[in-house]
Design an enzyme around this catalytic site. Structure first.
Site, PDB file in Angstrom:
ATOM      1  N   LYS A  46      23.230  -4.711  10.519  1.00  0.00           N
ATOM      2  CA  LYS A  46      23.732  -4.021   9.317  1.00  0.00           C
ATOM      3  C   LYS A  46      22.571  -3.650   8.398  1.00  0.00           C
ATOM      4  CE  LYS A  46      24.485  -8.533   7.221  1.00  0.00           C
ATOM      5  NZ  LYS A  46      25.428  -9.646   7.150  1.00  0.00           N
ATOM      6  N   TYR A 278       3.374  -1.532 -19.431  1.00  0.00           N
ATOM      7  CA  TYR A 278       4.499  -1.431 -20.365  1.00  0.00           C
ATOM      8  C   TYR A 278       4.801  -2.765 -21.033  1.00  0.00           C
ATOM      9  CZ  TYR A 278       5.751   3.014 -18.096  1.00  0.00           C
ATOM     10  OH  TYR A 278       5.752   4.292 -17.601  1.00  0.00           O
TER      11      TYR A 278
HETATM   12  C1  LIG Z   1      24.949 -10.707   7.836  1.00  0.00           C
HETATM   13  C2  LIG Z   1      25.879 -11.520   8.630  1.00  0.00           C
HETATM   14  C3  LIG Z   1      25.394 -12.362   9.648  1.00  0.00           C
HETATM   15  C4  LIG Z   1      23.937 -12.581   9.930  1.00  0.00           C
HETATM   16  O1  LIG Z   1      23.429 -13.536   9.059  1.00  0.00           O
HETATM   17  P1  LIG Z   1      21.912 -14.004   9.091  1.00  0.00           P
HETATM   18  O2  LIG Z   1      21.894 -15.113   8.128  1.00  0.00           O
HETATM   19  O3  LIG Z   1      21.078 -12.846   8.657  1.00  0.00           O
HETATM   20  O4  LIG Z   1      21.609 -14.438  10.484  1.00  0.00           O
HETATM   21  C5  LIG Z   1      26.335 -13.036  10.414  1.00  0.00           C
HETATM   22  N1  LIG Z   1      27.662 -12.891  10.171  1.00  0.00           N
HETATM   23  C6  LIG Z   1      28.139 -12.105   9.204  1.00  0.00           C
HETATM   24  C7  LIG Z   1      29.610 -12.007   8.991  1.00  0.00           C
HETATM   25  C8  LIG Z   1      27.275 -11.410   8.378  1.00  0.00           C
HETATM   26  O5  LIG Z   1      27.772 -10.637   7.405  1.00  0.00           O
END
Ligand SMILES: *Cc1c(COP(=O)(O)O)cnc(C)c1O
Length: 390
Positions: A46, A278
């Site tokens: 993702k 800044y």
């Molecule tokens: C993002 C996600 C993962 C992966 O998690 P990591 O900690 O990056 O390994 C697994 N399951 C779900 C449902 C997620 O949203």
């Protein structure tokens, strides 16, 4: 595909990320090798494969032992589907009703948490004359997606009765796998319990379906407690990043895939007493040689690193002075030998013998590596080492 032609940084790159795809492949193979042989591997890709670039990362994972890909939404699923038909893709987030038809058009598996979703997906399957694959998500204590575990058997039975749905998996998600082993164990028990009760309703499920719970941090408690599960769902760890500094999985020696670089724009001397950037939040206590870097929060250096973070130049740590700005960041290079415009600066990665890992970088910003990877902006080209030629 995004601007990814170059594989090595050019002198004209102002700020870039380097993605080591060979390291990604080694990591995935290493994680797989550390798991029991029957365990299937769900590669979580993702958010543009955690900022690494979906096409390149996923293509490499297809060659390295991924069994199924998980994405957040149908837009990401469509991008992944461009790489080819056939690869199983699970959408982790809820679909909007207007997106349901894409399950058939793109051949995706949906996550199901509610009876309404079952009814909607069944209707779409009927309309297309297809069986839609679904993974039933069970809420065992995360309080986000999934059917509450007590109600899982009823929803499971509803899915099994729906002629245009095919149950392809059951899963849950841990709330605190990296720092609350007792609660994680409770979630595992709730999940197992729900599984057993689902099987009581609809018959044996475990061998035919993907049964998955563990993410990167959850892996720390494999294999004993999770023997009944037959798949893992890995994101961060495959990119060579441990979910916590004290991570349990230290015997799996993954390597970082991502590094973050910029260059010096100008070098100049400023007299003691000058205030920097800044808001004038830093005042020089002595005559100082500063370098103005070609990157700022517009590239993904969090503003929280103001007066707090460090960078590597010439293999040495240089402190950030004053506020990080949109396009520039100012660092103290007084301790270094001669440095000049165009010299490479490492923001995350190694240089000489020195290293700033993404964990340290995240802690400076009071955040986590996941968020940092999602915050490297579009302005930053990703340069791929050892791509597959796609
Ligand atoms: C993002 C996600 C993962 C992966 O998690 P990591 O900690 O990056 O390994 C697994 N399951 C779900 C449902 C997620 O949203």
């Amino acid at each position: 595909m995004s601007a990814t032609a170059a594989t090595t940084p050019h002198h004209s790159h102002r700020c870039w990320a380097q993605i080591d795809l060979a390291a990604l492949e080694r990591n995935l193979r290493l994680i797989r090798a550390s798991l029991p042989a029957h365990m299937r591997y769900v590669a979580v890709v993702k958010a543009d494969a955690y900022g690494h670039g979906l096409h390149h990362a996923a293509a490499r994972m297809m060659h390295s032992g991924a069994d199924l890909f998980a994405v957040a939404n149908v837009t990401e699923a469509a991008q992944l589907r461009e790489l080819g038909p056939g690869w199983p893709i699970l959408v982790l987030s809820p679909l909007l009703p207007a997106e349901d038809h894409l399950l058939c058009e793109l051949d995706l598996a949906a996550t199901v948490s509610t009876p309404e979703e079952v009814a909607r997906f069944e209707a779409v399957g009927q309309r297309f004359g297809r069986r839609i694959k679904v993974h039933l998500k069970i809420d065992t204590g995360m309080g986000r997606l999934g059917v509450w575990h007590a109600q899982a058997p009823a929803l499971c039975a509803q899915i099994q009765r729906a002629p245009h749905l095919a149950l392809a998996g059951l899963y849950t998600h841990f709330a605190s796998p990296d720092d609350d082993p007792a609660f994680t164990a409770e979630q595992r028990r709730n999940f197992l319990d729900a599984l057993t009760r689902c099987e009581g309703q609809v018959g044996p499920l475990r061998d035919a379906l993907f049964i998955h719970a563990d993410n990167s941090a959850g892996l720390g408690t494999l294999p004993e407690e999770s023997r009944p599960f037959n798949a893992v769902r890995i994101g961060l760890l495959q990119f060579g990043i441990l979910p916590a500094p004290h991570a349990l999985l230290t015997q799996v020696r993954t390597e970082p895939v991502f590094s973050f670089h910029t260059r010096i724009g100008i070098v100049k001397h400023l007299p003691a007493g000058t205030t920097i950037s800044y808001g004038r939040s830093h005042r020089l206590t002595r005559d100082t040689r500063v370098a103005v870097l070609c990157a700022g929060y517009g590239d993904g250096i969090p503003r929280a690193l103001s007066n707090r973070g460090q960078v590597l130049i010439d293999g040495q740590r240089c402190p950030i002075l004053g506020r990080v700005t949109m396009d520039q960041t100012i660092v103290d290079v007084s301790a270094l030998g001669e440095v000049r415009s165009g010299d490479e600066v490492v923001l995350i990665g190694t240089q000489g013998g020195a290293q700033i890992d993404i964990g340290e970088f995240s802690r400076w910003a009071d955040t986590i590596p996941w968020e940092i990877l999602c915050s490297i902006t579009k302005r930053v080209p990703r340069l791929y080492q050892s791509p597959l030629g796609i």
